[in-house]
Write a protein that holds these residues in place. Structure first.
Motif, short mmCIF file in Angstrom:
data_model
loop_
_atom_site.label_atom_id
_atom_site.label_comp_id
_atom_site.label_asym_id
_atom_site.label_seq_id
_atom_site.Cartn_x
_atom_site.Cartn_y
_atom_site.Cartn_z
N LYS A 194 3.87 -18.12 13.15
CA LYS A 194 4.57 -19.44 13.48
C LYS A 194 3.89 -20.38 14.66
O LYS A 194 3.64 -21.52 14.31
CB LYS A 194 6.00 -19.25 13.78
CG LYS A 194 6.88 -20.58 14.03
CD LYS A 194 8.10 -20.12 14.42
CE LYS A 194 9.33 -21.56 14.79
NZ LYS A 194 9.23 -22.52 13.69
N ILE A 195 3.54 -19.47 15.53
CA ILE A 195 3.01 -20.38 16.70
C ILE A 195 1.49 -20.49 16.50
O ILE A 195 0.70 -21.45 17.22
CB ILE A 195 2.97 -19.37 18.08
CG1 ILE A 195 2.78 -20.33 19.37
CG2 ILE A 195 1.79 -18.15 17.83
CD1 ILE A 195 3.24 -19.23 20.60
N ASN A 196 0.86 -20.03 15.40
CA ASN A 196 -0.52 -20.32 14.91
C ASN A 196 -1.69 -20.23 15.57
O ASN A 196 -2.53 -21.02 16.02
CB ASN A 196 -0.64 -21.77 14.42
CG ASN A 196 -1.73 -22.01 13.51
OD1 ASN A 196 -2.22 -21.31 12.75
ND2 ASN A 196 -2.26 -23.11 13.45
N LEU A 197 -1.51 -19.06 16.45
CA LEU A 197 -2.63 -18.43 17.37
C LEU A 197 -2.97 -17.07 17.13
O LEU A 197 -2.21 -16.40 16.33
CB LEU A 197 -2.16 -18.74 18.70
CG LEU A 197 -1.85 -19.83 19.48
CD1 LEU A 197 -1.07 -20.04 20.61
CD2 LEU A 197 -3.08 -21.02 19.40
N SER A 198 -4.03 -16.68 17.59
CA SER A 198 -4.44 -15.20 17.52
C SER A 198 -3.85 -14.37 18.62
O SER A 198 -3.32 -14.74 19.54
CB SER A 198 -5.95 -15.07 17.56
OG SER A 198 -6.28 -15.25 18.79
N LYS A 199 -3.74 -13.06 18.13
CA LYS A 199 -2.97 -12.12 19.06
C LYS A 199 -3.52 -12.27 20.36
O LYS A 199 -2.76 -11.88 21.64
CB LYS A 199 -3.02 -10.76 18.42
CG LYS A 199 -1.89 -10.56 17.17
CD LYS A 199 -2.01 -9.22 16.71
CE LYS A 199 -1.24 -9.05 15.38
NZ LYS A 199 -0.99 -7.80 15.10
N ASP A 200 -4.91 -12.19 20.64
CA ASP A 200 -5.53 -12.17 22.05
C ASP A 200 -5.39 -13.35 22.78
O ASP A 200 -5.46 -13.36 23.90
CB ASP A 200 -7.02 -11.60 21.81
CG ASP A 200 -7.87 -12.80 21.25
OD1 ASP A 200 -7.22 -13.82 20.64
OD2 ASP A 200 -8.98 -12.43 21.22
N GLU A 201 -4.75 -14.64 22.07
CA GLU A 201 -4.40 -15.66 22.86
C GLU A 201 -3.00 -15.76 23.43
O GLU A 201 -2.48 -16.65 23.88
CB GLU A 201 -4.68 -16.89 22.03
CG GLU A 201 -6.36 -17.07 21.58
CD GLU A 201 -6.34 -18.23 20.80
OE1 GLU A 201 -7.16 -19.14 20.82
OE2 GLU A 201 -5.64 -18.19 19.64
N CYS A 202 -2.38 -14.67 23.23
CA CYS A 202 -0.80 -14.59 23.33
C CYS A 202 -0.44 -13.42 24.30
O CYS A 202 -1.18 -12.53 24.39
CB CYS A 202 0.10 -14.65 21.85
SG CYS A 202 -0.41 -15.92 20.97
N VAL A 203 0.88 -13.54 24.95
CA VAL A 203 1.42 -12.61 25.64
C VAL A 203 2.86 -12.54 25.48
O VAL A 203 3.49 -13.67 25.29
CB VAL A 203 1.23 -12.80 27.22
CG1 VAL A 203 1.93 -14.39 27.50
CG2 VAL A 203 1.72 -11.59 28.02
#
Length: 256
Positions: A194-203
């Motif tokens: 849903k947020i449309n980002l890769s896992k390494d871009e998120c926390v």
């Protein structure tokens, strides 16, 4: 701390505790809005709709919208509709779960002849509701629970959570359900999509190790523990797998 593009955020114990806003929480969301950072509130609460979740936050002084919310009810509906579109469901739960299931094109029935049984938090739980759920599971319906939280915090103390309700059906039938909410990966994978980002871009940000932090760890996402809720720093330091970061409150993230 790394400058992330996306923030997955727990609500209860991280944004507020009961009716009390947690120090630094409103300022942190304002910071994300000002910096145009993507974020999602990821909640195991299946009884509320995204609009209701956002409304409560806004009434407490936050500035957000339902587009920034994903609930265990939404994740449950998404999971079923992807595997078996148009399935019939017997549900125990609130209006948030009912809306998510119907919005996903699933058919809610009130008897034991269904494809799926879904159990979410239901403050009006009854013996009859549990009985129909058990009969349906015994008839071969696939058994799903929105989340395994055995208790939930309340102004009165800790009240029975959805995991407690789920256990009645599980113990009676001998069938273990598929759990959707934190710390499982299903809700996290949908949040990332849903947020449309890769896992390494998120926390993943949260106060409770056994749900919020483990959800991030299980999903391969960095984690930020806030010392404002259930799990204390001393308890965190005794864990075999530590969160990526731990802060006293979210002011620390803004002021870095």
């Amino acid at each position: 701390m790394k400058d992330y593009k996306g923030y997955l955020i727990d609500i209860d114990g991280t944004m507020y505790k009961g009716t009390e806003v947690i120090e630094g929480a409103i300022e942190f969301i304002s910071y994300l809005n000002e910096q145009n950072k993507d974020y999602l509130f990821v909640t195991n609460n299946s009884s509320k709709t995204p609009d209701e979740v956002a409304e409560k936050l806004n009434n407490m002084g936050f500035q957000t919208s339902s587009e920034h919310v994903i609930t265990s009810a939404m994740a449950t509906a998404g999971y079923i509709s992807e595997i078996a579109p148009g399935s019939t469901v017997y549900m125990i739960g609130g209006s948030g779960l009912r809306k998510s299931l119907t919005d996903a094109g699933l058919i809610i029935k009130d008897d034991e002849h269904v494809d799926y049984v879904v159990v979410g938090l239901d403050v009006n739980i009854s013996y009859e509701k549990l009985s129909v759920a058990c009969l349906a599971v015994r008839n071969g319906a696939k058994f799903i629970s929105t989340n395994k939280d055995v208790s939930i915090p309340n102004e009165r103390g800790f009240l029975p959570g959805n995991g407690s309700l789920t256990s009645v059906v599980s113990v009676s039938t001998g069938i273990t359900p598929i759990f959707i909410g934190k710390p499982e990966t299903i809700i996290m994978e949908q949040a990332i999509e849903k947020i449309n980002l890769s896992k390494d871009e998120c926390v993943m940000i949260g106060d409770l190790y056994d749900t919020d932090i483990l959800a991030g760890i299980n999903s391969g996402i960095d984690t930020l523990h806030v010392q404002t809720g259930v799990t204390t720093l001393d308890e965190i330091n005794k864990k075999e797998v530590l969160p990526t970061y731990s802060v006293e409150n979210l002011f620390e993230v803004i002021n870095e």
